[in-house]
Scaffold this active site. Structure first.
Site, short mmCIF file in Angstrom:
data_model
loop_
_atom_site.label_atom_id
_atom_site.label_comp_id
_atom_site.label_asym_id
_atom_site.label_seq_id
_atom_site.Cartn_x
_atom_site.Cartn_y
_atom_site.Cartn_z
N SER A 107 0.79 -1.24 0.00
CA SER A 107 0.00 0.00 0.00
C SER A 107 0.82 1.28 0.00
O SER A 107 0.34 2.31 -0.45
CB SER A 107 -0.96 0.00 1.19
OG SER A 107 -0.25 -0.22 2.39
N HIS A 120 -5.38 -3.00 -3.06
CA HIS A 120 -4.90 -2.12 -4.14
C HIS A 120 -4.73 -2.87 -5.46
O HIS A 120 -4.19 -2.31 -6.42
CB HIS A 120 -3.57 -1.48 -3.73
CG HIS A 120 -3.66 -0.71 -2.45
ND1 HIS A 120 -4.04 0.61 -2.40
CD2 HIS A 120 -3.48 -1.11 -1.16
CE1 HIS A 120 -4.05 1.01 -1.14
NE2 HIS A 120 -3.72 -0.01 -0.36
N LYS A 145 -11.58 1.68 -2.05
CA LYS A 145 -10.65 2.17 -3.09
C LYS A 145 -11.36 2.10 -4.45
O LYS A 145 -12.23 2.92 -4.71
CB LYS A 145 -9.35 1.38 -3.00
CG LYS A 145 -8.84 1.45 -1.53
CD LYS A 145 -7.54 0.86 -1.29
CE LYS A 145 -7.25 0.67 0.19
NZ LYS A 145 -7.38 1.84 1.06
#
Ligand code: PMP
Length: 397
Positions: free
Chosen positions: A183, A213, A244
């Site tokens: 990250s 991610h 995200k």
């Protein structure tokens, strides 16, 4: 002053940063999360967001969240386990399981709670958890809560992992946990194929990959790094977050039916916490529709990412091993990292500082991240400002 406050008052790093005019946290954003945001009434380019696909203000995502709120209300007033399960939770779980290629998925209220509640409850006292030293804080907290023997291996270092596996009792359960994309540093667990095919099989270990991610960025239609490397079936647990690419709040774990059954009845951050809101559930569903139907978004994300990666290399920035929309700009000095963050904001560029104790002070960096909605012109503007400020602080020549 009571003893507690007397002790806590010794922690004064934030006050010192404020006094020096470089305090970089809790900056008030007065607009929606987009490539441009309003701060103090001024337009600022946002290069600190995790909204990789730029969907948090997409009309279809907003519309879905509003419609779900109107139908189901603002909250579920209870845990999934008891009164908090909606039909749309179940439908989304089924869809996510198919999307990432596992039997079942379980939705938690945040990604942090997924790692906390999963890593802590799968293995017993006699068993082992092997974790990468740069795994996300939520994995580390989950490991801390587990009664198992916890063994840290060197970042992305398969030799180190193998040595640690050799130390384990062959007859006990072993669980390897790694981020798919790390990250802060933006590098990928590139050795994943080795981990799963060779090491995990050789030592009969289970594998758990955090795709926070990776989803929306890697793999077919954004299915993540496991899909990208073709190892989905060898990975036992795939974790994702909704905060995200999915443009909402919440998270999920996808796994086989046996593991899912165990988690549903034993994972404490799932059982003892209220379920995600109807709005978030519907927003994720709408974001998935867009991910599946608009591959050009991911293509553009990679276009601006590769452009920025080249740009930073060309101006002489140290960017480590990243090959993703997360680009660390190493500064390797706490004070300079704060000062650069402030100067860039004054120039209209929002980036995130990563300083000690999150990383050792010799590893401090600016975390620069891209969204599918950024333009090349916006990246050019950021490169220009960063070059100027980095030169001022002698970070580049
Ligand atoms: N895992 C990783 C790798 C993350 O970066 C994050 C969030 N920064 C999380 C888990 C936690 O996700 P959430 O924001 O949904 O709590």
């Amino acid at each position: 002053m009571k003893l507690l406050q007397a002790k806590l008052a010794k922690y004064d790093a934030p006050q010192k940063a404020k006094a020096a005019g470089v305090y970089p946290y809790f900056r008030k954003i007065e607009s929606e999360q987009d490539t441009e945001v309003l701060i103090n009434g001024k337009k600022v380019l946002m290069f600190g967001s995790n909204s990789y696909l730029g969907l948090t203000n997409h009309p279809k995502v907003i519309e879905a969240a509003v419609a779900a709120t109107k139908k189901y209300g603002t909250g579920c007033a209870g845990s999934r386990f008891l009164n908090g399960t909606l039909d749309i939770h179940i439908a989304l779980e089924d869809r996510l399981a198919k999307f990432v290629g596992k039997d079942e998925a379980i939705i938690y209220s945040t990604g942090f709670q997924v790692n906390l509640g999963v890593a802590s409850c799968l293995t017993g006292r006699e068993d082992y958890i092997l974790w990468d030293e740069l795994d996300h804080a939520s994995i580390i907290e989950g490991c801390r809560l587990s009664m198992s023997k916890k063994i840290k291996y060197k970042h992305n270092d398969m030799e180190s992992l193998e040595k640690k596996l050799q130390m384990c009792d062959p007859d006990k359960v072993k669980l390897i946990i790694t981020d798919g994309v790390f990250s802060m540093e933006g590098d990928v667990a590139t050795q994943r194929a080795n981990v799963t095919d060779e090491l995990a099989k050789k030592y009969n270990a289970a594998v758990y990959v955090d795709e926070a991610h990776g989803i929306g960025v890697f793999g077919n239609q954004g299915r993540g790094t496991c899909d990208h490397f073709g190892v989905t079936k060898d990975v036992d647990l795939i974790m994702g977050t909704f905060s995200k690419s999915f443009a909402a709040l919440g998270g999920f774990i996808a796994t086989d039916s046996v593991t899912a059954n165990y988690l549903r009845h034993n994972s404490r951050s799932y059982i003892f916490s209220a379920s995600i809101t109807p709005a978030s559930t519907a927003a994720v569903n709408a974001a998935l529709d867009i991910m599946e139907s608009e591959p050009e978004r991911i293509e553009h994300l990679w276009k601006v990412t590769n452009y920025a990666l080249d740009g930073f290399r060309n101006i002489g920035c140290e960017i480590g091993h990243t090959s993703t929309p997360i680009i660390p700009l190493f500064i390797r000095d706490n004070d300079k990292t704060f000062a650069v963050t402030r100067d860039l904001l004054e120039d209209g560029i929002f980036v995130n500082p990563v300083v000690s104790p999150a990383v050792p002070s010799q590893d401090t960096l600016i975390r620069f991240s891209l969204m599918a909605t950024h333009t090349i012109e916006q990246v050019d503007r950021a490169l220009e400002c960063i070059q100027k400020v980095f030169k001022k602080y002698d970070i580049i020549k």
